[in-house]
Write an enzyme that holds these catalytic residues in place. Structure first.
Site, PDB file in Angstrom:
ATOM      1  N   CYS A 158       0.559  -1.006  -0.241  1.00 51.61           N
ATOM      2  CA  CYS A 158      -0.345   0.293   0.245  1.00 51.61           C
ATOM      3  C   CYS A 158       0.134   1.322  -0.032  1.00 51.61           C
ATOM      4  CB  CYS A 158      -0.891   0.276   1.107  1.00 51.61           C
ATOM      5  SG  CYS A 158      -1.787  -1.773   1.978  1.00 51.61           S
TER       6      CYS A 158
ATOM      7  N   LYS B 284       6.754  -4.411  -4.784  1.00 52.81           N
ATOM      8  CA  LYS B 284       7.691  -3.886  -4.891  1.00 52.81           C
ATOM      9  C   LYS B 284       8.252  -4.133  -3.389  1.00 52.81           C
ATOM     10  CE  LYS B 284      11.733  -2.364  -5.960  1.00 52.81           C
ATOM     11  NZ  LYS B 284      12.783  -2.968  -6.529  1.00 52.81           N
TER      12      LYS B 284
HETATM   13  C1  BG6 Z   1       9.626  -8.537  -2.539  1.00 56.27           C
HETATM   14  C2  BG6 Z   1      10.285  -7.511  -4.193  1.00 56.27           C
HETATM   15  O1  BG6 Z   1       8.076  -8.469  -2.575  1.00 56.27           O
HETATM   16  O2  BG6 Z   1      10.284  -8.318  -1.423  1.00 56.27           O
HETATM   17  C3  BG6 Z   1      11.270  -8.458  -4.344  1.00 56.27           C
HETATM   18  O3  BG6 Z   1       8.848  -8.405  -4.784  1.00 56.27           O
HETATM   19  C4  BG6 Z   1      12.460  -7.802  -2.951  1.00 56.27           C
HETATM   20  O4  BG6 Z   1      11.767  -8.037  -5.936  1.00 56.27           O
HETATM   21  C5  BG6 Z   1      11.720  -8.675  -2.558  1.00 56.27           C
HETATM   22  O5  BG6 Z   1      13.517  -8.810  -3.564  1.00 56.27           O
HETATM   23  C6  BG6 Z   1      13.026  -8.156  -1.385  1.00 56.27           C
HETATM   24  O6  BG6 Z   1      12.678  -6.712  -1.548  1.00 56.27           O
HETATM   25  P1  BG6 Z   1      13.596  -5.869  -0.267  1.00 56.27           P
HETATM   26  O7  BG6 Z   1      13.544  -4.364  -0.973  1.00 56.27           O
HETATM   27  O8  BG6 Z   1      13.886  -6.119   1.066  1.00 56.27           O
HETATM   28  O9  BG6 Z   1      15.343  -6.049  -1.150  1.00 56.27           O
END
Ligand code: BG6
Length: 603
Positions: free
Chosen positions: A2, A598
């Site tokens: 969100c 993301k």
């Molecule tokens: C997921 C994303 O939600 O979280 C991935 O779709 C990402 O792309 C993973 O690698 C970890 O995110 P972060 O921000 O902790 O590196």
């Protein structure tokens, strides 16, 4: 995950709706299950429009950009509590329809709070956790409290990591709270705004105020106050100017952010490598790692694969073993063994992933010592709670599949391992910036040419394996994750030495198996290739130019590198391009793959 954005102006704005929708589109990678806005006029009228669906779809149906007023909120939802529906969309409101709010993160004690509110004759529209906020504020107001005190009371009832914005028809301005989720404040000329993400603020102003957890902000169009929720003290904080360009947050001539960010990799690697040299936090981290008895390392998704590559670099180059685990696995694996003196390295590009934050909190609770946080977002919660912050300087990454951030995470670990080796009197690598930058540039140019040879063979395949060995094992895992994320194909990454212990049974005539290897490990991998070849599997090998490997393969994809430590980085760039081209050829938007987001700020 969100995301929300709220803004206050002095007078009514005819284009308030389009300002909110523009901000919403900046936040769209944070959630596309529902979208909604509320605009409040200086005459205390309000216009609330929300429904399930991505911002573009809801804008088409409800014309969110036509909303007018002197203040407004937009929220983009990634469903956790409650299905994607109009009732669970935000902004939410209280029983009197005079208090409005929107949040991101999650409220863990929602079931108890909902039960209490319903028993107290509140009418709740849906099941979303954020809906308790305006009703709890309503209770405080009913007890005669000021709006600020009503919010304080609401916050004291909530458990979880979240941030929210709230306002009322009967009050001036807006209020916002940061408790474990990202929140930024932007100070514009004649307006003040808050958002879960910097990108939504930058269209309005470059003057921002960094907010910390447990802070309550009240802002009008001309000013703001920050109050510490625990002490009640007023906090003075300067604004700081953000240098991030709008181009950074635009696609430019690229069809998708994913391809733009892959092509940005050489420049981001170069600027990062320059910033690495003699960077005090990397020096300090290397010293800590070189002296530590026990080091734990963790991350999620792509960051987990980068942490695994970090483990290989530190073992091979510095002779130091890092105990790695998935972030969501850490508690069951490590929580009973943590002790004074232990070091923790957490890897997270966003710095907001809940699973990783849980590890950090548990490590602290269980008496762990120092936390090293490797992040892209230095204003993030994980950065704010780390003892040493290792920035990876990739700048903003919008596309859900991580690309340029993986390369800079890998280069950070390669640099760190060499620093630790030096401190331990071991031979370390020459870190030739222009050579590495050239290698990355080559990997993109040659990658585009080479992977096009694979597209016909692999796109649409029901399944296949990607196998790595030693240093290339993390690259094999990351390659399979990329294809899963953006092409929705069930591709498994695995250690090639393990393949003969079971999965080999899957191989039949023409079954594709991709091997990623360094030249140094080819002897092991050649026998693994033969195990598959003798079962009529179709061999694709990605490796530095090598006659023997080429002859043993049905398709040989040469990598433009010789140094074994850079092979995983180059091979992963090839895989990023392959997965992107596959995704586009299957008609999928790689920037916003279904079902994922993301950064996941829920358990
Ligand atoms: C997921 C994303 O939600 O979280 C991935 O779709 C990402 O792309 C993973 O690698 C970890 O995110 P972060 O921000 O902790 O590196």
């Amino acid at each position: 995950m969100c995301g929300f954005f709220g803004i206050v102006y002095e007078q009514d704005k005819a284009n308030l709706g389009s300002i909110l929708v523009r901000a919403g589109k900046r936040l769209s990678y944070r959630g596309y299950d529902a979208s909604g806005v509320v605009g409040i006029g200086s005459d205390c009228s309000f216009d609330l429009r929300k429904d399930k669906g991505r911002i573009e779809e809801v804008e088409e149906r409800l014309h969110l950009s036509e909303v007018k007023g002197s203040r407004g909120i937009i929220q983009l939802r990634w469903a956790t509590y409650g299905i994607p529906s109009k009732e669970n969309a935000q902004p939410h409101y209280d029983c009197t329809k005079r208090v409005f709010s929107a949040h991101n993160g999650n409220i863990l004690n929602t079931p108890e709070l909902r039960e209490k509110l319903i028993n107290d004759n509140h009418t709740l529209q849906g099941e979303n956790d954020g809906e308790v906020i305006p009703h709890l504020i309503e209770d405080g107001l009913a007890e005669g409290k000021s709006f600020t005190d009503a919010i304080m009371g609401c916050v004291r009832s909530l458990n979880g990591d979240y941030a929210f914005v709230a306002t009322s028809l009967d009050e001036d301005g807006m209020w916002a709270v940061k408790k474990g989720s990202s929140l930024f404040l932007g100070i514009g000329k004649g307006s003040v705004c808050v958002s879960s993400d910097l990108t939504a603020i930058l269209d309005n102003t470059r003057e921002i105020v960094t907010l910390r957890d447990n802070e309550l902000i009240h802002f009008t169009n001309s000013g703001f106050t920050i109050e510490d929720i625990e002490t009640g003290e007023i906090v003075n904080r300067e604004t700081r100017r953000i240098a991030l360009s709008v181009e950074e947050i635009e696609k430019g001539s690229f069809e998708h952010f994913m391809l733009k960010e892959i092509y940005e990799t050489p420049a981001k690697a170069r600027s990062h490598l320059r910033l690495l040299k003699n960077n005090p936090s990397y020096e300090e981290a290397a010293k800590l790692i070189s002296q530590a008895q026990r080091i734990f390392i963790t991350g999620a998704g792509t960051s987990y694969h980068a942490s695994l590559l970090g483990k290989y670099y530190c073992a091979e180059i510095a002779g130091v073993l890092l105990n790695n685990s998935f972030a969501s696995e850490f508690s069951s694996l490590c929580s009973n063994i943590l002790k004074q003196g232990d070091i923790l390295i957490v890897v997270s590009q966003s710095g907001e992933t809940k699973d990783v934050k849980n590890v950090l909190n548990e490590f602290r609770d269980k008496g762990g010592d120092k936390v090293i946080g490797m992040v892209n977002n230095i204003g993030s919660t994980i950065a704010l709670h780390s003892d040493i912050v290792l920035p990876i300087n990739s700048q903003l990454e919008v596309s859900v599949p991580a690309t340029k951030t993986f390369t800079n995470q890998a280069l950070s670990f390669l640099y760190l391992a060499n620093k630790v080796a030096e401190l331990k009197g071991r031979v370390s690598q020459e870190f030739d910036i222009s050579f590495i930058e050239g290698m990355i540039q080559d990997s993109i140019e040659k990658g585009e040419k080479e992977v096009s040879r694979l597209l016909d063979k692999l796109t649409g395949q029901k399944e296949f394996y990607i196998l790595g060995f030693g240093l290339t094992y993390p690259a094999a895992l990351e390659a399979s994750l990329k294809i899963k994320e953006v092409a929705y194909m069930h591709i498994e990454g695995m250690y090639s030495g393990e393949f003969k212990h079971g999965p080999l049974s899957i191989v039949e005539q023409g079954y594709p198996v991709i091997f990623i290897t360094t030249a140094e490990d080819k002897h092991f991998v050649l026998s693994h290739i033969n195990e598959v070849k003798t079962r009529n599997g179709f061999i694709i090998t990605i490796a530095p130019l090598d006659e023997e490997l080429s002859l043993a393969s049905d398709i040989f994809i040469p990598l433009p590198v010789s140094n074994p430590y850079l092979v995983p980085i180059s091979a992963t760039i090839y895989a990023q391009i392959l997965s992107y081209r596959m995704s586009v050829s299957l008609g999928i938007n790689p920037d916003f793959p279904r079902n994922i987001s993301k950064t996941i700020t829920v358990d």
